[in-house]
Every structure is written in structure tokens, then in C-alpha cells.
Design a protein around this motif. Structure first.
Motif, PDB file in Angstrom:
ATOM      1  N   ASP A 283      28.554  15.710  36.977  1.00 34.41           N
ATOM      2  CA  ASP A 283      27.529  15.868  36.088  1.00 34.41           C
ATOM      3  C   ASP A 283      27.305  17.163  35.343  1.00 34.41           C
ATOM      4  O   ASP A 283      26.917  17.338  34.326  1.00 34.41           O
ATOM      5  N   ARG A 284      27.647  18.314  36.162  1.00 37.49           N
ATOM      6  CA  ARG A 284      27.742  19.805  35.801  1.00 37.49           C
ATOM      7  C   ARG A 284      28.514  19.745  34.610  1.00 37.49           C
ATOM      8  O   ARG A 284      28.442  20.453  33.488  1.00 37.49           O
ATOM      9  N   MET A 285      29.817  19.350  34.751  1.00 42.32           N
ATOM     10  CA  MET A 285      31.017  19.339  33.783  1.00 42.32           C
ATOM     11  C   MET A 285      30.672  18.687  32.467  1.00 42.32           C
ATOM     12  O   MET A 285      30.730  19.205  31.186  1.00 42.32           O
ATOM     13  N   LYS A 286      29.844  17.664  32.542  1.00 42.01           N
ATOM     14  CA  LYS A 286      29.484  16.724  31.418  1.00 42.01           C
ATOM     15  C   LYS A 286      28.235  17.437  30.687  1.00 42.01           C
ATOM     16  O   LYS A 286      28.289  17.784  29.546  1.00 42.01           O
ATOM     17  N   GLN A 287      27.402  18.224  31.556  1.00 46.22           N
ATOM     18  CA  GLN A 287      26.313  19.076  30.971  1.00 46.22           C
ATOM     19  C   GLN A 287      26.980  20.414  30.214  1.00 46.22           C
ATOM     20  O   GLN A 287      26.500  20.587  29.151  1.00 46.22           O
ATOM     21  N   LEU A 288      28.185  20.743  30.875  1.00 44.53           N
ATOM     22  CA  LEU A 288      28.650  22.126  30.279  1.00 44.53           C
ATOM     23  C   LEU A 288      29.465  21.727  28.963  1.00 44.53           C
ATOM     24  O   LEU A 288      29.133  22.745  28.026  1.00 44.53           O
ATOM     25  N   ASP A 289      30.019  20.578  28.895  1.00 46.42           N
ATOM     26  CA  ASP A 289      30.513  20.011  27.580  1.00 46.42           C
ATOM     27  C   ASP A 289      29.646  20.061  26.382  1.00 46.42           C
ATOM     28  O   ASP A 289      29.574  20.428  25.508  1.00 46.42           O
ATOM     29  N   LYS A 290      28.123  19.342  26.943  1.00 49.34           N
ATOM     30  CA  LYS A 290      27.431  19.345  25.723  1.00 49.34           C
ATOM     31  C   LYS A 290      26.608  20.611  25.388  1.00 49.34           C
ATOM     32  O   LYS A 290      26.491  21.024  24.348  1.00 49.34           O
ATOM     33  N   MET A 291      26.574  21.551  26.460  1.00 49.40           N
ATOM     34  CA  MET A 291      26.156  22.867  25.964  1.00 49.40           C
ATOM     35  C   MET A 291      27.070  23.812  25.079  1.00 49.40           C
ATOM     36  O   MET A 291      26.752  24.603  24.444  1.00 49.40           O
ATOM     37  N   LYS A 292      28.438  23.463  25.525  1.00 47.04           N
ATOM     38  CA  LYS A 292      29.267  24.334  24.630  1.00 47.04           C
ATOM     39  C   LYS A 292      29.272  23.674  23.097  1.00 47.04           C
ATOM     40  O   LYS A 292      29.586  24.576  22.285  1.00 47.04           O
ATOM     41  N   GLU A 293      28.809  22.513  22.618  1.00 45.36           N
ATOM     42  CA  GLU A 293      28.760  22.024  21.590  1.00 45.36           C
ATOM     43  C   GLU A 293      27.466  22.724  20.767  1.00 45.36           C
ATOM     44  O   GLU A 293      27.717  22.944  19.437  1.00 45.36           O
ATOM     45  N   LYS A 294      26.690  23.054  21.614  1.00 40.37           N
ATOM     46  CA  LYS A 294      25.667  23.961  20.783  1.00 40.37           C
ATOM     47  C   LYS A 294      25.801  25.587  20.956  1.00 40.37           C
ATOM     48  O   LYS A 294      25.015  26.348  20.526  1.00 40.37           O
ATOM     49  N   MET A 295      26.833  25.969  21.493  1.00 38.10           N
ATOM     50  CA  MET A 295      27.293  27.340  21.648  1.00 38.10           C
ATOM     51  C   MET A 295      27.546  27.962  20.459  1.00 38.10           C
ATOM     52  O   MET A 295      28.759  27.823  20.261  1.00 38.10           O
ATOM     53  N   GLN A 296      26.839  28.514  19.806  1.00 44.81           N
ATOM     54  CA  GLN A 296      27.344  29.305  18.468  1.00 44.81           C
ATOM     55  C   GLN A 296      26.388  30.400  18.332  1.00 44.81           C
ATOM     56  O   GLN A 296      25.186  30.310  18.035  1.00 44.81           O
ATOM     57  N   LYS A 297      27.348  31.751  18.455  1.00 44.99           N
ATOM     58  CA  LYS A 297      26.377  32.902  18.132  1.00 44.99           C
ATOM     59  C   LYS A 297      25.875  33.107  16.887  1.00 44.99           C
ATOM     60  O   LYS A 297      26.802  32.928  15.965  1.00 44.99           O
ATOM     61  N   PRO A 298      24.544  33.431  16.896  1.00 42.22           N
ATOM     62  CA  PRO A 298      24.061  33.635  15.391  1.00 42.22           C
ATOM     63  C   PRO A 298      24.642  34.625  14.635  1.00 42.22           C
ATOM     64  O   PRO A 298      25.184  35.514  15.234  1.00 42.22           O
ATOM     65  N   ARG A 299      24.889  34.252  13.221  1.00 40.71           N
ATOM     66  CA  ARG A 299      25.424  35.188  12.425  1.00 40.71           C
ATOM     67  C   ARG A 299      24.433  36.323  11.777  1.00 40.71           C
ATOM     68  O   ARG A 299      23.351  35.807  11.335  1.00 40.71           O
ATOM     69  N   ALA A 300      24.550  37.623  12.124  1.00 40.58           N
ATOM     70  CA  ALA A 300      23.799  38.434  11.459  1.00 40.58           C
ATOM     71  C   ALA A 300      23.328  38.437   9.823  1.00 40.58           C
ATOM     72  O   ALA A 300      24.540  38.204   9.333  1.00 40.58           O
ATOM     73  N   PRO A 301      22.240  38.708   9.359  1.00 38.66           N
ATOM     74  CA  PRO A 301      22.194  38.616   8.050  1.00 38.66           C
ATOM     75  C   PRO A 301      23.105  39.649   7.464  1.00 38.66           C
ATOM     76  O   PRO A 301      23.241  40.712   8.003  1.00 38.66           O
ATOM     77  N   ARG A 302      23.375  39.431   6.236  1.00 33.66           N
ATOM     78  CA  ARG A 302      24.363  40.434   5.382  1.00 33.66           C
ATOM     79  C   ARG A 302      23.530  41.664   5.375  1.00 33.66           C
ATOM     80  O   ARG A 302      22.416  41.736   4.837  1.00 33.66           O
ATOM     81  N   LYS A 303      24.648  42.540   5.599  1.00 36.15           N
ATOM     82  CA  LYS A 303      23.958  44.025   5.529  1.00 36.15           C
ATOM     83  C   LYS A 303      24.551  44.589   4.277  1.00 36.15           C
ATOM     84  O   LYS A 303      25.547  44.054   3.813  1.00 36.15           O
ATOM     85  N   VAL A 304      23.983  45.596   3.724  1.00 37.46           N
ATOM     86  CA  VAL A 304      24.544  46.425   2.896  1.00 37.46           C
ATOM     87  C   VAL A 304      25.578  47.253   3.203  1.00 37.46           C
ATOM     88  O   VAL A 304      25.716  47.646   3.910  1.00 37.46           O
ATOM     89  N   PHE A 305      26.505  46.932   2.217  1.00 41.07           N
ATOM     90  CA  PHE A 305      28.152  47.454   2.360  1.00 41.07           C
ATOM     91  C   PHE A 305      28.101  48.941   2.018  1.00 41.07           C
ATOM     92  O   PHE A 305      27.215  49.213   0.893  1.00 41.07           O
ATOM     93  N   LYS A 306      28.510  50.124   2.899  1.00 39.56           N
ATOM     94  CA  LYS A 306      28.492  51.357   2.476  1.00 39.56           C
ATOM     95  C   LYS A 306      29.878  51.805   2.610  1.00 39.56           C
ATOM     96  O   LYS A 306      30.296  51.534   3.721  1.00 39.56           O
ATOM     97  N   PHE A 307      30.227  52.689   1.727  1.00 37.90           N
ATOM     98  CA  PHE A 307      31.726  52.861   1.555  1.00 37.90           C
ATOM     99  C   PHE A 307      31.451  54.437   1.377  1.00 37.90           C
ATOM    100  O   PHE A 307      30.335  55.061   0.868  1.00 37.90           O
ATOM    101  N   ASN A 308      32.796  55.079   1.648  1.00 39.80           N
ATOM    102  CA  ASN A 308      32.786  56.505   1.277  1.00 39.80           C
ATOM    103  C   ASN A 308      33.147  56.900   0.065  1.00 39.80           C
ATOM    104  O   ASN A 308      34.145  56.738  -0.656  1.00 39.80           O
TER     105      ASN A 308
END
Length: 538
Positions: A283-308
Motif C-alpha cells: 500500500d505504501r509503495m502505491k502511495q509513494l508512486d502517486k506522491m512522486k507523480e505530484k513531486m515537482q519543485k516550484p520554479r522560482a519567478p524569473r529574476k533580473v539578470f545581472k552581468f558584469n
């Protein structure tokens, strides 16, 4: 008024939206924002019926009139400026011409003239014409321009006539795609104030944050990661704050989700070989598979690029001087006995009413105009660069984008060059394109990048933020703040002006008035109580 439900749209194999929702109510002011290429224009096309959703519905109130302002207007025919502005009904232009011809010829008693007058009255023409003239004047047209052929004006002025047409039309839902691109500071301020009191709803795409901050009540962001539309209450600045908070909440939710996955994995590892726990482990393995489907790290809002930012060659203290300069076009004198000194490190904005001579002054400083009299004296160490949206003749059409920029600064690493290009909306595939196939806007942005990677010590810029999105404008501001040379610029972007200007030159009727301070200092010291008064003051 406008309801979008469960919208799904895929283009070119990429899903832009999945089950997205959005609502615009009567009288609301809404901005649609998102990264370049996220699908803002696609949403507009679907609302207007030019594109079809894959799934979902787009419903507009059947009694609501919708007006749309595109980024560019088509080539005008033989209509006059006033005819475009008043041409709400297809009949209106021909009726107006019949009346004008009758008045000009003195034939006021013909059946055709009487019929035209009656129909003009039916179409509310006698109220619409003065309204159109007032709006055209607010957008910068002079009285003598009204009856001139629209084709005799530049594309930007034709766009202003089309803006006037929509404001005269006064649709219930006013849709605008980058409406401020072709406006100078004066007309932009007038336009913003007009829209504050606009009776209908407004849905707009814009890269001008000050314009949005003064007008917008709701921001709808296209989230490319979630492929959804996210609504925020408030203006653009409020949206930025709320977006950061939302991102932090998503990151915390992701961390909690990860902790829960680790806890489930720990149970599986601990009891994997215990026969009495086999069912629970499964049961836990099935639960883990479903949790992995939702496992996506949020992408940070685009930051201002700064160069030298490369350091420009050091100039002497007096970078350039104009002494007793007289300049004009034909018999019309714009400047007479003009004196001006620019020193090392000056950051100067030129402000003033439309037609005051701001661009002419920039060209005089650049040495592009032959003087009628007077002298233009450059410092012996001055290296001058002039950026204009229309001045792209310095580009090698056969070069690729990346080669053109690297040739401008051979010491800058390629990955840093690509990062600068990316910040100014050039994707990796775009950097390999030949310059000859680029659009006018892309060439303008490329020319801007060349200035940034190999800066002169006297940089003249005429409307540099056109064709840039908000993050690109921020990147340009960040770079120019570190710029150690002398900067003179014209802009209609108030945020850009406030971020950079340390000296304000008010240009009017051939006279320069210097204010040794930024834009807000100029407003205070000039005694002018609002932005419009500042730029229109005689």
C-alpha cells in the motif's frame, strides 16, 4: 462579462494552458502578464474568436461590445486622421466626406447633402466628432493634423489614431495589446488619466509597470509551470509582492510533501522483508508512486539578470559641449544660440511636450545633423554611442546573433554573452539566426545588447525600452545603474526615468531648463503638480 472556464490549448506540441480559468467583470481593469511566449496573445486571439480552444469555454456577454487594439495597425488607405478616429460605423467615413465636400463647395442644398446630414445625426456624429477631436488632441495631434491623410504619418502616429477610434467607440470591453508602445511621455500620461475614468472594462497586455500601477485593479498571470491562470487582486506592484509570497508557500508545501515521501519510504525500507507487513508495504509503495507523480519543485519567478558591465574608457571631465548652436529644418528653427555642457558621469533625461525637439537635440549631440551655426565640441577622449530604435545600419546582416555580439566584445565569455542575450528575449535558438531574418524589434534589441557589452563613455538613447518586457527593462536598468559613463536619454517609461535620471532637462520651444535632480525632484522644483503638467508645460 467575460468568463473563461477549463481552458486547454496546445500549440506547436507545447501545452500553454490546462483547465485554466479567468473572469473579467463589468468595469474591471485587468492586466494579463507572463513571460515572453507564455501565450498572452493567444488568449486574446481565443477571446476574439481568431483561435479555438482545444477544450473549455470562453463566454462573453451577448450584449457587450468588444473593442481591440493590436500592437500594430495596418497600412492606412486614403482616410484622414479624423476619419479613422470617428469611423466607428462603416458608413461614417463616407457620410463625413459627403458633408465635408458639400461644405467646401458651398453646395448645401442638394438631396445628397441633406441625406448625409440626417444620417450623420442618426449615427450621433455631431457628438462623436468633437469627442474624437478632443481625444486626438490628448494623444498629441494638432488641430491642423485632423484632416491630413493618415498615410502621411508614421506608423506610431497611425496607431494613435486607432487608439482614438477605440476611445470614441467606447466598447464595454476594451482589449489592448501593448497600447503604450507608440506613445511619448505626454500622450501616455493623458491616456492613463483618460482610462482611469473609462466607463467600460479593460483587459490589457503591457510591459509598462507605472502605467499598470496607476490603472490596474487585478493582475492575471500565466503560470507556464502549472499551465494555469492565476489571479491577484491589486496593481502590478502588489502582484509582485503576492507572487513572491505564493512562491514561498509553494516551496514550503513542496518541502512538506518531500518530508512525507521520506517518511513513507522509511516505512517501506524498514518493513520490506517483514512478512506480516507485506500488505502495508505494498500500500505504501502505491502511495509513494502517486506522491512522486505530484513531486515537482516550484520554479522560482524569473529574476533580473545581472552581468558584469564592462567599464567604458575614461573620458575627460567635459565630455561634450554645444556652444551657440542654431539648428532647424528648412526655414523652421528648433534651437537658436543653444548652450549645453555634458560632464563625465551625468545621467540626464530629456522631458518636454511632443514636438519640443528632444530627439533633435539628441541627434545634434550625436553629430548627425549639420548645424546652421555654432559649435559642437567633443572631449578628446569621448567615445560616443547613439541608440535609436530605427538605427540598425551598424549590424552585419550576414552574421548570426551570437557572432555579432561576440565581435562587439571579444573578451566576454560566450556563456555570459548568451546570458545577456537571453535577458533581452533571445532564446538559444534565436542566437543562431542570421541577422537578416530578424524582425525590426529583434534588431533593435540586438543593437541595444551591443551597446551594453561594449559601452561608449557617452551613451545617447532614444526610447530604449520599446520591444522589451518588464524583466528585460529591469536588466537594462540594472546595467545602466552601474554604467560609469555619461548617459542622455528620452523615454516614456516613468519607472525607467525614475530609476536612472539624476538630472532632468526640460525641453520646450527651443529652450533648455536644467534641474539638477531626478524626475520627482523636477516635478517638485518646477511647481508642477502632476506628470502630465510636467511634460506639457509651456
Amino acid at each position: 462579462m467575460l468568463t473563461i472556464k477549463n481552458l486547454t490549448k496546445t500549440m506547436g506540441g507545447r501545452t500553454l494552458f490546462r483547465n485554466a480559468d479567468m473572469t473579467v467583470n463589468w468595469g474591471e481593469r485587468v492586466a494579463l502578464v507572463g513571460p515572453n511566449g507564455a501565450g498572452k496573445s493567444t488568449i486574446f486571439k481565443m477571446i476574439l474568436g481568431e483561435e479555438t480552444p482545444d477544450e473549455g469555454t470562453i463566454d462573453r456577454d451577448e450584449y457587450a461590445i468588444t473593442g481591440f487594439l493590436a500592437q500594430e495597425a495596418g497600412t492606412p488607405g486614403d482616410e484622414t486622421v479624423l476619419e479613422i478616429a470617428i469611423g466607428i460605423d462603416p458608413e461614417m467615413v463616407s457620410i463625413l466626406r459627403t458633408i465635408r465636400e458639400g461644405e467646401a463647395s458651398g453646395k448645401l442644398d442638394t438631396p445628397e447633402f441633406a441625406k448625409a446630414q440626417d444620417r450623420f445625426t442618426e449615427l450621433n456624429g455631431y457628438q462623436l466628432e468633437p469627442k474624437a477631436k478632443k481625444i486626438l488632441a490628448g494623444l498629441g495631434f494638432k488641430q491642423e493634423d485632423f484632416d491630413k491623410p493618415a498615410g502621411s504619418f508614421s506608423g506610431g502616429w497611425v496607431m494613435r489614431a486607432h487608439i482614438a477610434r477605440l476611445l470614441v467607440m467606447e466598447p464595454d470591453l476594451l482589449m489592448m495589446d501593448e497600447p503604450t508602445n507608440h506613445l511619448d511621455l505626454m500622450s501616455l500620461m493623458w491616456f492613463q488619466r483618460y482610462l482611469i475614468n473609462y466607463p467600460g472594462a479593460i483587459l490589457m497586455i503591457s510591459h509598462d509597470r507605472d502605467f499598470m500601477d496607476g490603472l490596474i485593479e487585478q493582475v492575471v498571470e500565466i503560470d507556464p509551470e502549472a499551465m494555469e491562470l492565476v489571479s491577484y487582486t491589486g496593481n502590478y506592484s502588489s502582484y509582485q509582492t503576492q507572487r513572491e509570497t505564493r512562491y514561498e508557500q509553494k516551496v514550503q508545501a513542496w518541502r512538506n510533501h518531500k518530508k512525507e515521501m521520506d517518511r513513507v519510504q522509511e516505512f517501506i525500507d524498514r518493513f520490506r522483508n517483514v512478512g506480516s507487513k507485506a500488505s502495508q508495504v505494498q500500500d505504501r509503495m502505491k502511495q509513494l508512486d502517486k506522491m512522486k507523480e505530484k513531486m515537482q519543485k516550484p520554479r522560482a519567478p524569473r529574476k533580473v539578470f545581472k552581468f558584469n558591465f564592462p567599464e567604458p574608457p575614461r573620458a575627460n571631465q567635459k565630455v561634450i559641449e554645444l556652444e551657440k548652436v542654431t539648428q532647424g529644418y528648412g526655414d523652421k528653427i528648433i534651437y537658436r544660440d543653444l548652450d549645453l555642457v555634458l560632464e563625465r558621469g551625468d545621467k540626464v533625461v530629456l522631458v518636454g511636450p511632443n514636438g519640443a525637439g528632444k530627439s533633435t537635440l539628441l541627434k545634434i549631440i550625436a553629430g548627425l545633423l549639420e548645424l546652421k551655426s555654432g559649435e559642437r565640441k567633443m572631449g578628446y577622449a569621448t567615445k560616443l554611442g547613439y541608440f535609436s530604435q530605427h538605427r540598425v545600419d551598424s549590424l552585419n546582416e550576414d552574421n548570426t546573433v551570437i557572432d555579432e555580439v561576440m565581435a562587439a566584445n571579444t573578451t566576454m565569455p560566450e556563456d555570459e554573452v548568451r546570458a545577456v542575450l537571453g535577458s533581452f528575449l533571445f532564446r538559444r535558438a534565436d542566437t543562431e539566426k542570421r541577422i537578416k531574418v530578424l524582425s525590426g524589434g529583434e534588431k533593435s534589441r540586438l543593437n541595444l545588447v551591443k551597446f551594453l557589452v561594449d559601452p561608449p563613455n557617452l551613451l545617447l538613447m532614444d526610447e530604449p525600452t520599446t520591444h522589451l518586457d518588464i524583466n528585460s527593462i529591469d536588466a537594462l536598468v540594472a546595467g545602466l545603474k552601474k554604467y560609469e559613463g555619461t548617459l542622455v536619454f528620452i523615454s516614456h517609461d516613468v519607472h525607467f526615468i525614475r530609476s536612472l535620471a539624476e538630472t532632468t532637462l526640460h525641453v520646450n520651444d527651443g529652450t533648455l531648463t536644467r534641474y539638477t535632480g531626478g524626475y520627482d525632484y523636477f516635478l517638485e522644483k518646477s511647481g508642477l503638480d502632476d506628470d502630465r503638467a510636467a511634460v506639457t508645460a509651456e
